[in-house]
Design an enzyme around this catalytic site. Structure first.
Site, PDB file in Angstrom:
ATOM      1  N   LYS A  25       2.569   9.368   8.321  1.00  0.00           N
ATOM      2  CA  LYS A  25       1.652   9.109   9.432  1.00  0.00           C
ATOM      3  C   LYS A  25       2.129   9.584  10.808  1.00  0.00           C
ATOM      4  O   LYS A  25       1.618  10.562  11.333  1.00  0.00           O
ATOM      5  CB  LYS A  25       1.310   7.609   9.488  1.00  0.00           C
TER       6      LYS A  25
ATOM      7  N   PHE B  13       0.861  -1.189   0.000  1.00  0.00           N
ATOM      8  CA  PHE B  13       0.000   0.000   0.000  1.00  0.00           C
ATOM      9  C   PHE B  13       0.895   1.236   0.000  1.00  0.00           C
ATOM     10  O   PHE B  13       1.747   1.391   0.855  1.00  0.00           O
ATOM     11  CB  PHE B  13      -0.942   0.044   1.208  1.00  0.00           C
TER      12      PHE B  13
ATOM     13  N   ASP C 187       9.104   2.568   1.839  1.00  0.00           N
ATOM     14  CA  ASP C 187       7.934   3.328   2.260  1.00  0.00           C
ATOM     15  C   ASP C 187       7.788   3.121   3.767  1.00  0.00           C
ATOM     16  O   ASP C 187       7.351   2.065   4.218  1.00  0.00           O
ATOM     17  CB  ASP C 187       6.700   2.828   1.498  1.00  0.00           C
TER      18      ASP C 187
HETATM   19  C1  LIG Z   1      -1.140   5.253   4.929  1.00  0.00           C
HETATM   20  C2  LIG Z   1      -0.034   4.864   4.015  1.00  0.00           C
HETATM   21  C3  LIG Z   1       0.256   5.605   2.862  1.00  0.00           C
HETATM   22  C4  LIG Z   1      -0.597   6.770   2.424  1.00  0.00           C
HETATM   23  O1  LIG Z   1      -0.495   7.832   3.293  1.00  0.00           O
HETATM   24  P1  LIG Z   1      -1.556   9.055   3.169  1.00  0.00           P
HETATM   25  O2  LIG Z   1      -1.081  10.031   4.183  1.00  0.00           O
HETATM   26  O3  LIG Z   1      -2.910   8.492   3.446  1.00  0.00           O
HETATM   27  O4  LIG Z   1      -1.452   9.563   1.779  1.00  0.00           O
HETATM   28  C5  LIG Z   1       1.342   5.233   2.090  1.00  0.00           C
HETATM   29  N1  LIG Z   1       2.100   4.168   2.436  1.00  0.00           N
HETATM   30  C6  LIG Z   1       1.857   3.442   3.532  1.00  0.00           C
HETATM   31  C7  LIG Z   1       2.761   2.296   3.871  1.00  0.00           C
HETATM   32  C8  LIG Z   1       0.776   3.741   4.349  1.00  0.00           C
HETATM   33  O5  LIG Z   1       0.505   2.982   5.422  1.00  0.00           O
END
Ligand SMILES: *Cc1c(COP(=O)(O)O)cnc(C)c1O
Length: 425
Positions: free
Chosen positions: A277, A157, A248
Site C-alpha cells: 500500500k 486480511f 503482513d
Molecule cells: C490491503 C491489504 C492487502 C492486500 O493488498 P492488495 O494490494 O489489495 O492486494 C493485504 N494485506 C493487508 C494487511 C492489507 O491491508
C-alpha cells in the site's frame, strides 16, 4: 494555430477528445465496469496534498488516502519529479536485466529494516503470495516437512487471490470461491494459549507448522493493534521450533504506525515481511523481504513481469527519501497523537455511542457501541456530507488513515466532522 484549426488537423481524434473532456457519469461507468465495489456516488477528478476534488468542483479532506496508500498525499512534488524523470529515462525492461532503481530501493528497504533481501511485485496480495511460497519452500527443503501448514488469525486480511483469501481469517471473503487452497489454519488474534494449542495439535505426530502469518496491527479487521507480550512469545516459539514468523506490513508498514514497520511497535523481528500500500505512495508496487536465513529462492522459483520495474521503484524510492527528509515518522506520531486525543474527547462526549478509540501513529479506529443501531457506514456518509473522507474497517469501526503529510489544522478539521457526525446521528 488556433484550437479549431488544430482540431481540424486532428479530426480522427476529435470524437475521442470530446468524449474524454465530457463528464463521465457514474451510470455510464457502471455499464462498463464490473460491479465488484460498492462505490460512493462521487467522481474524483483531482488532488493536491490531503485534499481531493470531485467532478462538480467540491472539495474533500482525504482521510482515506487510497486506503492507507497515498503516503505523500496527492500530486506531491517529489513524486511528480520521480515519475517524470523515470518515464523519460527508462520505465520498464524486464528482470532479465539489472536496473539501478530496483537495487537502490532494495538497499534502502534492507538498510531500514531487519531484512537482508527483497523481492518486488505489484500488490499486497502478490507480496503475501510470495511469502507463502517462500515459507512452503523453506518447510520442504530446510525442514523436510511434506505437508506444511501456515497459521493465520481470525479477522485478518491478506488479499484477494485464492491463496490470500484462504489465509484471510474471514469467511465472508472466501464464500463462493471453494475449493480454497489447502494448508491454512486459523487462531484468534492476541490469544497465546489458543496459538500454543493449535501448534501442539498440528505438530503432534511430526512437525507441520511452517509459518505463522500475522498483521502487527489488524487493519481491515477493525484497527486492532497486536499485543506486545503475544508477539514476543510467538517469536520465542518460532525460534524454539524453526517456524517462520511472517508479518503482513501491507497496511501498517511504511511509516503509517509512526515507526517505519508496524512490528517495531511490538519489539520483535519477523523472518519475512511484506509491504505494498504505502510503499509507492499510490503507484502500484509490492515487496516481500526476508532474513538471510530464509533467502532460499533460486532462479526460476518466483517471478513477476512488472515486479520491481524502474518506474515503480524510482517512485517508491522517492517516497522513502521523502519520509526521511521531511521527518514524516515524527509527523505520523505527533498528528496521530493529536487525532487519538481528539477522538478520545469525542468518545467522552458521546459515551453511549462510542465504545473505543485505538491505533498507532496515523492508523486509527473509532469503534461504535455494539448495542446501538449506528454503523460505521453512517458516520462515513456524514463525513462525506461535510466534505471529509473516512473509511469503515468493518461494520462498527471508522478508520482514519490520512496521508503522512497531514497537518495539525487538517486533523482538527476531520475531528470537527466526526464530532458533528456523532452530534447529529
Ligand atoms: C490491503 C491489504 C492487502 C492486500 O493488498 P492488495 O494490494 O489489495 O492486494 C493485504 N494485506 C493487508 C494487511 C492489507 O491491508
Amino acid at each position: 494555430m488556433s484550437l479549431e484549426a488544430l482540431l481540424q488537423v486532428a479530426s480522427p481524434f476529435v470524437e475521442s477528445l470530446s468524449a474524454v473532456a465530457s463528464p463521465f457519469t457514474s451510470a455510464e461507468f457502471d455499464e462498463y465496469v464490473m460491479k465488484t465495489y460498492a462505490r460512493y456516488p462521487i467522481t474524483l477528478e483531482r488532488g493536491a496534498g490531503c485534499r481531493v476534488w470531485d467532478a462538480d468542483g467540491r472539495e474533500y479532506l482525504d482521510f482515506v488516502a487510497g486506503i492507507a496508500t497515498c503516503t505523500l498525499g496527492h500530486a506531491h512534488p517529489a513524486m511528480v519529479e520521480a515519475v517524470t524523470k523515470q518515464i523519460q529515462t527508462l520505465h520498464h525492461v524486464s528482470n532479465l536485466y539489472y536496473t539501478a532503481a530496483q537495487g537502490e530501493l532494495a538497499k534502502w528497504l534492507v538498510k531500514n529494516s531487519c531484512a537482508d533481501r527483497a523481492f518486488f511485485c505489484n500488490s499486497g496480495a502478490e507480496a503475501n503470495e510470495g511469502a507463502i511460497k517462500l515459507a512452503r519452500k523453506y518447510a520442504h527443503t530446510v525442514r523436510g516437512i511434506t505437508n506444511p501448514v501456515i497459521i493465520t488469525a481470525h479477522a485478518s486480511f491478506h488479499g484477494r487471490t485464492l491463496a490470500t483469501i484462504t489465509a484471510t481469517g474471514q469467511p465472508k471473503y472466501q464464500q463462493g470461491f471453494s475449493p480454497l487452497v489447502p494448508g491454512f489454519e486459523y487462531v484468534p488474534y492476541n490469544d497465546i494459549a489458543a496459538l500454543e494449542q493449535a501448534i501442539a495439535a498440528l505438530d503432534q505426530d511430526k512437525p507441520r507448522v511452517a509459518a505463522i502469518l500475522l498483521e502487527a496491527l489488524q487493519g481491515e479487521g477493525g484497527v486492532r493493534p497486536g499485543d506486545r507480550a503475544y508477539f514476543q512469545r510467538i517469536r520465542e516459539i518460532c525460534n524454539e521450533r524453526g517456524i517462520l514468523l511472517i508479518c503482513d506490513e501491507v497496511q501498517v508498514g511504511m511509516g503509517r504506525s509512526g515507526k517505519l514497520w508496524g512490528f517495531e511497535n511490538l519489539g520483535i523481528e519477523p523472518d519475512i515481511f511484506t509491504s505494498a500500500k504505502g510503499l509507492g505512495g499510490g503507484i502500484p508496487i509490492g515487496a516481500m523481504l526476508c532474513k538471510e536465513s530464509c533467502n532460499i529462492f533460486q532462479p526460476g522459483d518466483h517471478a513477476s513481469t512488472f515486479g520491481g520495474n524502474p518506474f515503480a521503484c524510482a517512485v517508491a524510492l522517492a517516497v522513502c527519501h521523502t519520509l526521511e527528509a521531511d521527518h514524516l515518522l515524527q509527523n505520523a506520531q505527533e498528528r496521530g497523537e493529536q487525532l487519538r486525543t481528539g477522538l478520545q474527547a469525542i468518545a467522552q462526549r458521546y459515551p453511549e455511542k462510542v465504545a473505543d478509540v485505538r491505533g498507532w501513529g496515523l492508523i486509527n479506529g473509532l469503534e461504535i457501541q455494539a448495542e446501538i443501531d449506528l454503523t460505521s457506514a453512517q458516520v462515513v456518509q456524514s463525513g462525506i456530507n461535510q466534505g471529509v473522507l473516512m473509511v469503515p474497517a468493518g461494520p462498527k469501526v471508522v478508520r482514519f488513515v490520512p496521508p503522512l503529510i497531514v497537518t495539525a489544522s487538517e486533523v482538527d478539521h476531520a475531528l470537527h466532522a466526526v464530532d458533528q457526525a456523532f452530534a447529529t446521528l
